[in-house]
Design an enzyme around this catalytic site. Structure first.
Site, PDB file in Angstrom:
ATOM      1  N   CYS A  81     -18.137 -24.172 -10.153  1.00 41.78           N
ATOM      2  CA  CYS A  81     -19.146 -24.771 -11.034  1.00 41.78           C
ATOM      3  C   CYS A  81     -19.811 -23.681 -11.894  1.00 41.78           C
ATOM      4  O   CYS A  81     -19.164 -23.114 -12.764  1.00 41.78           O
ATOM      5  CB  CYS A  81     -20.156 -25.594 -10.226  1.00 41.78           C
ATOM      6  SG  CYS A  81     -21.181 -26.686 -11.264  1.00 41.78           S
ATOM      7  N   HIS A 114     -16.971 -29.256  -7.491  1.00 44.80           N
ATOM      8  CA  HIS A 114     -17.377 -28.686  -6.204  1.00 44.80           C
ATOM      9  C   HIS A 114     -16.362 -29.055  -5.118  1.00 44.80           C
ATOM     10  O   HIS A 114     -16.455 -30.138  -4.536  1.00 44.80           O
ATOM     11  CB  HIS A 114     -18.762 -29.205  -5.810  1.00 44.80           C
ATOM     12  CG  HIS A 114     -19.856 -28.611  -6.612  1.00 44.80           C
ATOM     13  ND1 HIS A 114     -20.455 -27.414  -6.287  1.00 44.80           N
ATOM     14  CD2 HIS A 114     -20.466 -29.043  -7.746  1.00 44.80           C
ATOM     15  CE1 HIS A 114     -21.393 -27.135  -7.187  1.00 44.80           C
ATOM     16  NE2 HIS A 114     -21.407 -28.110  -8.078  1.00 44.80           N
ATOM     17  N   GLU A 161     -16.208 -27.990  -2.163  1.00 41.07           N
ATOM     18  CA  GLU A 161     -16.896 -28.108  -0.870  1.00 41.07           C
ATOM     19  C   GLU A 161     -17.579 -29.457  -0.684  1.00 41.07           C
ATOM     20  O   GLU A 161     -18.010 -29.806   0.418  1.00 41.07           O
ATOM     21  CB  GLU A 161     -17.903 -26.955  -0.695  1.00 41.07           C
ATOM     22  CG  GLU A 161     -19.196 -27.083  -1.456  1.00 41.07           C
ATOM     23  CD  GLU A 161     -19.146 -26.763  -2.945  1.00 41.07           C
ATOM     24  OE1 GLU A 161     -20.212 -26.751  -3.574  1.00 41.07           O
ATOM     25  OE2 GLU A 161     -18.036 -26.522  -3.481  1.00 41.07           O
TER      26      GLU A 161
END
Length: 195
Positions: free
Chosen positions: A73, A172, A174
Protein backbone atom coordinates in the site's frame (compact mmCIF):
# COMPACT_ATOMS: atom_id res chain seq x y z
CA UNK A 1 14.35 -13.90 8.37
CA UNK A 2 12.12 -11.12 7.00
CA UNK A 3 12.54 -7.57 8.34
CA UNK A 4 9.31 -5.59 8.59
CA UNK A 5 10.36 -1.95 8.70
CA UNK A 6 8.79 0.00 11.55
CA UNK A 7 8.58 3.61 10.42
CA UNK A 8 5.50 4.64 12.37
CA UNK A 9 2.80 3.34 10.03
CA UNK A 10 0.40 0.54 10.87
CA UNK A 11 -0.49 -3.10 10.28
CA UNK A 12 2.80 -4.31 11.74
CA UNK A 13 1.27 -7.06 13.88
CA UNK A 14 -0.96 -8.47 11.13
CA UNK A 15 1.89 -8.47 8.60
CA UNK A 16 4.25 -10.12 11.10
CA UNK A 17 1.65 -12.77 11.90
CA UNK A 18 1.14 -13.49 8.17
CA UNK A 19 4.88 -13.75 7.47
CA UNK A 20 5.44 -16.02 10.48
CA UNK A 21 3.28 -18.69 8.86
CA UNK A 22 6.18 -19.15 6.40
CA UNK A 23 9.36 -17.72 7.97
CA UNK A 24 10.78 -15.84 10.93
CA UNK A 25 9.94 -12.14 11.01
CA UNK A 26 11.12 -9.17 13.02
CA UNK A 27 9.59 -5.70 13.27
CA UNK A 28 12.51 -3.30 13.36
CA UNK A 29 13.97 0.03 12.39
CA UNK A 30 17.54 -1.03 13.14
CA UNK A 31 19.65 -0.58 10.00
CA UNK A 32 21.96 -3.52 10.75
CA UNK A 33 19.03 -5.86 11.40
CA UNK A 34 17.42 -4.78 8.11
CA UNK A 35 20.70 -5.27 6.21
CA UNK A 36 21.04 -8.79 7.64
CA UNK A 37 17.53 -9.86 6.60
CA UNK A 38 16.70 -12.21 3.70
CA UNK A 39 13.87 -9.88 2.67
CA UNK A 40 12.38 -6.53 3.62
CA UNK A 41 8.75 -5.46 3.90
CA UNK A 42 7.72 -1.79 3.85
CA UNK A 43 4.20 -1.85 5.28
CA UNK A 44 1.93 1.09 4.94
CA UNK A 45 -1.14 2.78 6.31
CA UNK A 46 -1.05 6.53 6.63
CA UNK A 47 0.15 9.65 4.86
CA UNK A 48 3.10 9.81 2.46
CA UNK A 49 4.77 12.97 3.92
CA UNK A 50 5.03 11.53 7.45
CA UNK A 51 6.10 8.12 6.16
CA UNK A 52 8.94 9.40 3.97
CA UNK A 53 10.13 11.70 6.79
CA UNK A 54 10.16 8.77 9.24
CA UNK A 55 12.24 6.77 6.73
CA UNK A 56 14.93 9.45 6.34
CA UNK A 57 17.59 7.58 8.35
CA UNK A 58 16.81 4.27 6.60
CA UNK A 59 16.47 5.57 3.03
CA UNK A 60 19.91 4.36 1.88
CA UNK A 61 19.43 0.95 3.50
CA UNK A 62 16.15 0.45 1.59
CA UNK A 63 17.25 1.87 -1.77
CA UNK A 64 20.56 -0.05 -1.77
CA UNK A 65 19.03 -3.34 -0.57
CA UNK A 66 20.15 -6.39 -2.56
CA UNK A 67 17.44 -8.65 -1.10
CA UNK A 68 13.78 -8.70 -2.21
CA UNK A 69 11.78 -5.72 -0.92
CA UNK A 70 7.97 -5.80 -0.75
CA UNK A 71 6.12 -2.49 -0.46
CA UNK A 72 2.52 -2.79 0.74
CA UNK A 73 0.00 0.00 0.00
CA UNK A 74 1.78 3.19 1.15
CA UNK A 75 4.96 1.10 1.11
CA UNK A 76 4.52 0.65 -2.65
CA UNK A 77 3.82 4.36 -3.11
CA UNK A 78 7.13 5.19 -1.42
CA UNK A 79 8.90 3.59 -4.43
CA UNK A 80 7.72 6.54 -6.58
CA UNK A 81 9.76 9.56 -7.65
CA UNK A 82 7.28 11.97 -6.07
CA UNK A 83 3.92 12.05 -4.32
CA UNK A 84 1.29 14.76 -4.58
CA UNK A 85 -0.15 13.86 -1.18
CA UNK A 86 0.17 16.82 1.20
CA UNK A 87 2.10 18.88 -1.39
CA UNK A 88 4.98 17.63 -3.53
CA UNK A 89 7.13 15.13 -1.63
CA UNK A 90 10.11 13.19 -2.98
CA UNK A 91 9.87 9.41 -2.81
CA UNK A 92 12.57 6.76 -2.85
CA UNK A 93 12.87 7.12 -6.67
CA UNK A 94 13.03 3.37 -7.28
CA UNK A 95 10.32 3.20 -9.96
CA UNK A 96 9.50 6.06 -12.35
CA UNK A 97 6.13 7.71 -11.75
CA UNK A 98 4.19 9.76 -9.25
CA UNK A 99 1.58 9.21 -6.57
CA UNK A 100 -1.66 11.06 -7.37
CA UNK A 101 -5.13 11.31 -5.83
CA UNK A 102 -8.06 9.51 -7.40
CA UNK A 103 -10.19 11.94 -9.43
CA UNK A 104 -13.60 12.72 -7.91
CA UNK A 105 -15.16 11.12 -11.00
CA UNK A 106 -14.42 7.65 -9.58
CA UNK A 107 -17.08 8.15 -6.93
CA UNK A 108 -16.29 7.22 -3.35
CA UNK A 109 -12.81 8.11 -2.08
CA UNK A 110 -11.06 6.34 -0.44
CA UNK A 111 -11.19 3.23 -2.57
CA UNK A 112 -12.01 0.79 0.21
CA UNK A 113 -12.95 -2.89 0.04
CA UNK A 114 -12.43 -5.87 -2.23
CA UNK A 115 -11.50 -5.44 -5.87
CA UNK A 116 -10.07 -7.61 -8.65
CA UNK A 117 -6.34 -7.47 -9.31
CA UNK A 118 -5.68 -8.35 -12.96
CA UNK A 119 -2.13 -9.60 -12.91
CA UNK A 120 0.55 -10.57 -15.38
CA UNK A 121 2.81 -13.57 -14.86
CA UNK A 122 5.26 -12.67 -12.11
CA UNK A 123 6.67 -14.82 -9.32
CA UNK A 124 4.85 -12.77 -6.66
CA UNK A 125 1.59 -13.96 -8.27
CA UNK A 126 2.61 -17.63 -8.55
CA UNK A 127 -0.62 -19.63 -8.23
CA UNK A 128 -2.71 -16.44 -8.23
CA UNK A 129 -4.59 -15.13 -11.26
CA UNK A 130 -7.04 -12.21 -11.34
CA UNK A 131 -8.17 -12.52 -7.72
CA UNK A 132 -9.91 -10.21 -5.25
CA UNK A 133 -7.70 -8.36 -2.76
CA UNK A 134 -8.53 -5.81 -0.07
CA UNK A 135 -7.78 -2.11 -0.71
CA UNK A 136 -7.84 1.07 1.40
CA UNK A 137 -6.38 4.15 -0.34
CA UNK A 138 -7.17 7.62 -1.69
CA UNK A 139 -3.95 7.97 -3.70
CA UNK A 140 -2.43 5.59 -6.24
CA UNK A 141 0.99 5.16 -7.83
CA UNK A 142 0.77 6.26 -11.47
CA UNK A 143 3.81 4.18 -12.39
CA UNK A 144 5.56 4.69 -15.73
CA UNK A 145 7.34 1.33 -15.66
CA UNK A 146 7.22 -2.08 -14.05
CA UNK A 147 3.43 -2.47 -13.92
CA UNK A 148 2.58 -6.14 -13.27
CA UNK A 149 -1.10 -5.76 -12.25
CA UNK A 150 -3.95 -3.31 -12.66
CA UNK A 151 -7.29 -2.71 -10.96
CA UNK A 152 -10.37 -0.85 -12.20
CA UNK A 153 -11.95 1.69 -9.86
CA UNK A 154 -13.59 4.11 -12.24
CA UNK A 155 -10.14 4.39 -13.79
CA UNK A 156 -7.63 1.62 -14.33
CA UNK A 157 -4.64 2.06 -12.03
CA UNK A 158 -1.47 0.06 -11.31
CA UNK A 159 -2.13 -2.26 -8.36
CA UNK A 160 1.27 -4.00 -8.43
CA UNK A 161 4.70 -3.03 -9.72
CA UNK A 162 8.08 -4.70 -9.90
CA UNK A 163 11.58 -3.59 -10.82
CA UNK A 164 14.71 -5.59 -10.05
CA UNK A 165 14.39 -6.74 -6.40
CA UNK A 166 11.55 -4.31 -5.57
CA UNK A 167 7.92 -5.43 -5.66
CA UNK A 168 4.99 -3.23 -4.67
CA UNK A 169 1.32 -4.00 -4.14
CA UNK A 170 -1.32 -1.32 -3.60
CA UNK A 171 -3.64 -3.73 -1.78
CA UNK A 172 -3.24 -5.34 1.66
CA UNK A 173 -2.33 -9.04 1.37
CA UNK A 174 -2.38 -9.34 5.17
CA UNK A 175 -6.10 -8.45 5.07
CA UNK A 176 -6.95 -10.49 1.95
CA UNK A 177 -7.57 -13.96 3.36
CA UNK A 178 -6.12 -17.07 1.73
CA UNK A 179 -5.13 -15.36 -1.52
CA UNK A 180 -3.25 -12.70 0.47
CA UNK A 181 -1.43 -15.36 2.47
CA UNK A 182 -0.45 -17.04 -0.79
CA UNK A 183 1.12 -13.78 -1.97
CA UNK A 184 3.05 -13.46 1.31
CA UNK A 185 4.19 -17.08 0.93
CA UNK A 186 5.34 -16.28 -2.62
CA UNK A 187 7.37 -13.33 -1.33
CA UNK A 188 9.02 -15.52 1.32
CA UNK A 189 9.90 -18.06 -1.42
CA UNK A 190 11.39 -15.29 -3.57
CA UNK A 191 13.53 -14.29 -0.57
CA UNK A 192 14.70 -17.88 0.00
CA UNK A 193 15.70 -18.23 -3.66
CA UNK A 194 17.63 -14.95 -3.66
CA UNK A 195 21.38 -15.74 -3.87
Amino acid sequence: MIAIVNYGVGNLKSIKKAVEKFDRAVVTRDAEEIKAADGIILPGVGAFPAAIKNLTDLKDVIVKAKVPVLGICLGMQLFAEVSEEGGINEGLKIIRGRVVKFPESVGKIPHMGWNVVKNEDHEIFEGIKDQYFYFVHSYYFKAEEGIIATTDYGIEFPSAVAKNNFIGVQFHPEKSGKVGLKLIENFVEICKQNP
